[in-house]
Structure formats: structure tokens, C-alpha cells
Design an enzyme around this catalytic site. Structure first.
Site, PDB file in Angstrom:
ATOM      1  N   THR A  19       0.844  -1.187   0.000  1.00  0.00           N
ATOM      2  CA  THR A  19       0.000   0.000   0.000  1.00  0.00           C
ATOM      3  C   THR A  19       0.881   1.239   0.000  1.00  0.00           C
ATOM      4  O   THR A  19       2.055   1.177   0.390  1.00  0.00           O
ATOM      5  CB  THR A  19      -0.925   0.023   1.239  1.00  0.00           C
ATOM      6  OG1 THR A  19      -1.790   1.159   1.162  1.00  0.00           O
ATOM      7  CG2 THR A  19      -0.115   0.096   2.520  1.00  0.00           C
ATOM      8  N   ALA A  22      -0.213   5.807   4.210  1.00  0.00           N
ATOM      9  CA  ALA A  22       0.642   5.969   5.381  1.00  0.00           C
ATOM     10  C   ALA A  22      -0.040   5.496   6.657  1.00  0.00           C
ATOM     11  O   ALA A  22       0.613   4.976   7.569  1.00  0.00           O
ATOM     12  CB  ALA A  22       1.063   7.433   5.518  1.00  0.00           C
ATOM     13  N   LYS A  24      -2.211   2.988   7.021  1.00  0.00           N
ATOM     14  CA  LYS A  24      -2.149   1.531   7.100  1.00  0.00           C
ATOM     15  C   LYS A  24      -0.752   1.066   7.506  1.00  0.00           C
ATOM     16  O   LYS A  24      -0.599   0.114   8.280  1.00  0.00           O
ATOM     17  CB  LYS A  24      -2.542   0.900   5.757  1.00  0.00           C
ATOM     18  CG  LYS A  24      -4.016   0.976   5.431  1.00  0.00           C
ATOM     19  CD  LYS A  24      -4.310   0.199   4.155  1.00  0.00           C
ATOM     20  CE  LYS A  24      -5.792   0.156   3.848  1.00  0.00           C
ATOM     21  NZ  LYS A  24      -6.086  -0.662   2.646  1.00  0.00           N
ATOM     22  N   ASP A  81      -7.243  -7.126   1.476  1.00  0.00           N
ATOM     23  CA  ASP A  81      -8.402  -6.744   0.683  1.00  0.00           C
ATOM     24  C   ASP A  81      -9.599  -6.715   1.619  1.00  0.00           C
ATOM     25  O   ASP A  81      -9.727  -7.586   2.500  1.00  0.00           O
ATOM     26  CB  ASP A  81      -8.636  -7.722  -0.471  1.00  0.00           C
ATOM     27  CG  ASP A  81      -9.627  -7.167  -1.482  1.00  0.00           C
ATOM     28  OD1 ASP A  81      -9.569  -5.954  -1.768  1.00  0.00           O
ATOM     29  OD2 ASP A  81     -10.466  -7.930  -1.995  1.00  0.00           O
ATOM     30  N   GLY A 171     -15.888   5.238   3.151  1.00  0.00           N
ATOM     31  CA  GLY A 171     -16.597   4.091   2.582  1.00  0.00           C
ATOM     32  C   GLY A 171     -18.027   3.994   3.082  1.00  0.00           C
ATOM     33  O   GLY A 171     -18.782   4.970   3.069  1.00  0.00           O
ATOM     34  N   ASP A 173     -18.930   3.399   6.167  1.00  0.00           N
ATOM     35  CA  ASP A 173     -18.996   3.642   7.608  1.00  0.00           C
ATOM     36  C   ASP A 173     -20.271   4.374   8.053  1.00  0.00           C
ATOM     37  O   ASP A 173     -20.833   4.048   9.102  1.00  0.00           O
ATOM     38  CB  ASP A 173     -17.769   4.424   8.084  1.00  0.00           C
ATOM     39  CG  ASP A 173     -16.512   3.577   8.140  1.00  0.00           C
ATOM     40  OD1 ASP A 173     -16.599   2.359   7.861  1.00  0.00           O
ATOM     41  OD2 ASP A 173     -15.438   4.118   8.454  1.00  0.00           O
TER      42      ASP A 173
END
Length: 216
Positions: A19, A22, A24, A81, A171, A173
Site C-alpha cells: 500500500t 501511510a 495503514k 483486501d 466508505g 462507515d
């Protein structure tokens, strides 16, 4: 664990997280440092371009990315994923969560997350509360240069609201409701979400199995 490019200047062995996010990287870097590992992201390898994720499951997509990065770098790689699975939609949008509504026209002032939510709520407009169960899923895959592989899965069960709530997160959320705490995911602080989320649970499972995975 080490390859000819496995350490930097004789320091700690490096592991690549597939990825450029930053957040993550920071999330896993601290815990992995306890195992003597330096975690780096794809920014350290600009020659690696986009990786096509064309798997049918979260596991397949995570492994596709981890295998590609391990092959390109000669280092152990970790990839993940994630997506939302809705019971009333037979598990959709699933691996297509991020691009679920790409076939819908964007409304003025709407972003991609908002369009995805709009399509999802439309699909569920006649579904009663007791049938609006869902779960966020994250699969993390780790692949060593010698081909050894590990996958772990984290799930966060909940239900879908009829309208968005909260301004945190991203997303889906705002429409994901956690009945145990009585709030939408977008109403949680980052710390609260990490403690409960699918990604946090997958990371905990990965860290638990990491020592055994990295043994010769």
C-alpha cells in the site's frame, strides 16, 4: 527471512506492506517492530505499478497483491483486501465494494463513497430492519520470497441503517451500525474503530501467527 535486499544497511529485516497509505503502514509498523521488522510501503518501490486485483474473493485479491510484491522486491510482503458483505444481497457488494456504484451517474457534489451508499440504500429500500444484517471483512495475506503463504481473516458484524450517520471514517462507515455499542462506524473515533474493526481483528490474527510464519 533475509534476502540480498532484505535489510537496509545491515539493520532490521524489511517487510513490504502493499500500500501507499501511510495510515495503514503506521498501523502495522509498531506491532511488527516488536518482532525486529522494519515495515515499508510501496513508496519505497516506485517501480511497482498498479496491481490488477481480479480475484473472486478477498483471499484471492490479497494473495495476488502479496505475491506480486514479494516477487518484485525479493522481500516478504503483506497485502489486504476488504469490503462489505450484505446478507440480503447474497454477500454483495463484496470484492466490488469500492466500485459498487461505478455504473451509476454521480450526482452534483457527490463523491464515490456517497454514490456507493446511495446505490446500496436503494437496493435495500424495501428490506426490513431484521433482514439488514451485514459484515465488514478484511483478509490479510503474507507471502515470503520462498513461496510460503499465510492468510488471516477479520470480520465486523453489524446491520445497515436507512440513512447515513456520523462524519468520521470513509466508505460505508456512515450506514454501518454496530448494535453492541449503538453507533454507526462513522460515529466512532479512530481508536474505537481500530479496536472493533475487521481490519483491526485481521491485524491481530496476523500478528499472533507471525512468529510461526517467519520461522525457517
Amino acid at each position: 527471512m533475509e534476502t540480498k535486499t532484505g535489510t537496509e544497511g545491515g539493520g532490521r529485516p524489511r517487510v513490504v506492506l502493499a500500500t501507499r497509505n501511510a495510515g495503514k503502514i503506521a498501523e502495522l509498523a509498531g506491532p511488527l517492530s516488536a518482532f525486529g521488522v522494519e515495515l515499508v510501503g510501496l513508496d519505497a518501490f516506485p517501480e511497482i505499478g498498479d496491481i490488477v486485483e481480479d480475484g473472486a474473493t478477498f483471499e484471492e485479491n490479497a494473495l495476488i497483491k502479496a505475491r506480486a510484491v514479494a516477487k518484485a522486491t525479493g522481500l516478504t510482503a503483506i497485502a489486504d483486501d476488504s469490503g462489505l458483505m450484505v446478507d440480503a444481497l447474497a454477500g454483495a457488494p463484496g470484492v466490488y465494494s469500492a466500485r459498487y456504484a461505478d455504473d451509476w451517474e454521480m450526482l452534483p457534489g457527490e463523491n464515490r463513497d456517497g454514490r456507493n451508499i446511495r446505490k446500496l440504500l436503494h437496493a435495500l429500500e424495501d428490506v426490513p430492519a431484521e433482514r439488514r444484517g451485514c459484515r465488514f471483512v478484511t483478509v490479510m495475506a503474507a507471502v515470503r520470497p520462498d513461496g510460503r503463504e499465510l492468510t488471516v481473516r477479520g470480520e465486523w458484524p453489524g446491520s445497515l441503517l436507512t440513512s447515513p450517520r456520523g462524519s468520521n471514517g470513509f466508505g460505508y462507515d456512515p450506514v454501518f451500525f454496530d448494535a453492541d455499542i449503538g453507533r454507526a462506524a462513522a460515529e466512532l473515533t479512530r481508536e474505537e474503530k481500530t479496536a472493533r474493526s475487521h481490519r483491526g481483528r485481521a491485524a491481530a490474527a496476523l500478528l499472533k501467527r507471525w512468529p510461526g510464519f517467519m520461522e525457517a
